[in-house]
Design a protein around this motif. Sequence first.
Motif, short mmCIF file in Angstrom:
data_model
loop_
_atom_site.label_atom_id
_atom_site.label_comp_id
_atom_site.label_asym_id
_atom_site.label_seq_id
_atom_site.Cartn_x
_atom_site.Cartn_y
_atom_site.Cartn_z
N ASP A 64 0.82 -1.21 0.00
CA ASP A 64 0.00 0.00 0.00
C ASP A 64 0.86 1.26 0.00
O ASP A 64 2.03 1.23 0.37
CB ASP A 64 -0.95 0.01 1.20
N VAL A 68 -1.98 7.69 -1.41
CA VAL A 68 -3.42 7.54 -1.65
C VAL A 68 -4.21 8.61 -0.89
O VAL A 68 -5.30 9.02 -1.32
CB VAL A 68 -3.89 6.11 -1.26
N SER A 73 -6.37 7.98 -6.56
CA SER A 73 -6.86 6.70 -7.07
C SER A 73 -8.37 6.69 -7.16
O SER A 73 -9.06 7.30 -6.33
CB SER A 73 -6.41 5.55 -6.16
N GLN A 77 -8.12 2.33 -0.70
CA GLN A 77 -6.95 1.52 -0.39
C GLN A 77 -7.31 0.09 0.00
O GLN A 77 -6.53 -0.84 -0.24
CB GLN A 77 -6.15 2.19 0.73
N ASN A 133 3.29 9.07 2.93
CA ASN A 133 2.80 9.89 1.82
C ASN A 133 3.95 10.71 1.23
O ASN A 133 4.41 11.67 1.83
CB ASN A 133 1.69 10.81 2.33
N ILE A 171 -3.02 -0.29 -4.59
CA ILE A 171 -3.74 0.93 -4.95
C ILE A 171 -2.81 2.13 -4.76
O ILE A 171 -2.19 2.29 -3.70
CB ILE A 171 -5.02 1.08 -4.10
N GLY A 172 -2.69 2.94 -5.79
CA GLY A 172 -1.79 4.10 -5.77
C GLY A 172 -0.46 3.85 -6.43
O GLY A 172 0.35 4.78 -6.55
N LYS A 207 -3.72 14.03 -10.26
CA LYS A 207 -2.61 13.10 -10.02
C LYS A 207 -1.29 13.70 -10.51
O LYS A 207 -0.25 13.64 -9.83
CB LYS A 207 -2.92 11.79 -10.74
#
Length: 345
Positions: A64, A68, A73, A77, A133, A171-172, A207
Amino acid sequence: MTTTNIIATANAALEAELAAAINNKTKPLGSLGRLEQLAAQIGLIQQTTQPQLRDPAIIVFAGDHGVVAEGISAFPQDVTWQMVENFLADGAAINVFARQNGIALHVVDAGVNHDFGLRDKLLNKKVAAGTRNFAKEPAMTAAQCQAAMRNGAELVAGLSGSVLGFGEMGIGNTTAAAAIMHKLTGIPVVDCVGAGTGLSSEGIRHKQAVIEAAVALHADVTQPADVLATFGGFEIATMVGAMLAAAERRMVLLIDGFIVTSALLVAARMQPAILDYCVFSHQSDESGHARMLQALHVKPVLQLDLRLGEGTGAALVYPMLQAAVNFLNQMATFSSAQVSEKSSG
């Protein structure tokens, strides 16, 4: 961290032997096209004119991404761990394609933000419950990145085969891959960013803005290992370690789509000779993958408009490798079949 020593496959004498063996088969010169190139490449990897494919495997690396939190996305998540459960239940596309082609499938928790408990079919290589992040701070520490790479090398050490495919779930991770691509190739962010799991045009622009701000924040990061730690995911870093170890063991590496290729891009910046061992299975429909392949000066085998990930392209290309090795080993020569060769006139 252990230094990987990947040896280039170039061998002029063996190249000549392979070319002679391929050209002497009962066919016009070059008429098996890309299969001839694959046969020669696998022969050089294994240093023989009679290569064999043994115990093929695909590893799906899951992790992960803290980025995100920036809304990059189309999916939440939780889909990462839910898809890992789907892999374990044999319900995903990669399960179908791997089973169809007799490929062993291994699923690895490299850093999913979920507690799976003890599971027979899940390999636990979790470094942490997802990265931080990178829009605000580096995704991982240098120590975490090195730990993930070591985990990847350990996974390869436990394999017996000659072919390893790479897949991912996270995800991401197209955001992470696009940032890595931009930093290591210099290609503008706008040309690296795509829809991922299905972003709208507005979502793609957001994004892009998140990545541009992040690369400005981390402008001083330039070395491949530092780029990986700053922008990557645990699944990407674990893949890098596995790729380097697999090439060192002279395995054939089946490279999947956009995210897997971003991991290979890092590995190739560390050890350029790794490219000799790679079969680029397909050109993903994810925007940016074609440019990344061009930056690596490589040509994919298939173009099926795939953008699923999971290692699906790697599984689908494996029969092409079988065909390449089989024609080299089993097809008659002009002399053995008593077929007249093309006249020189």
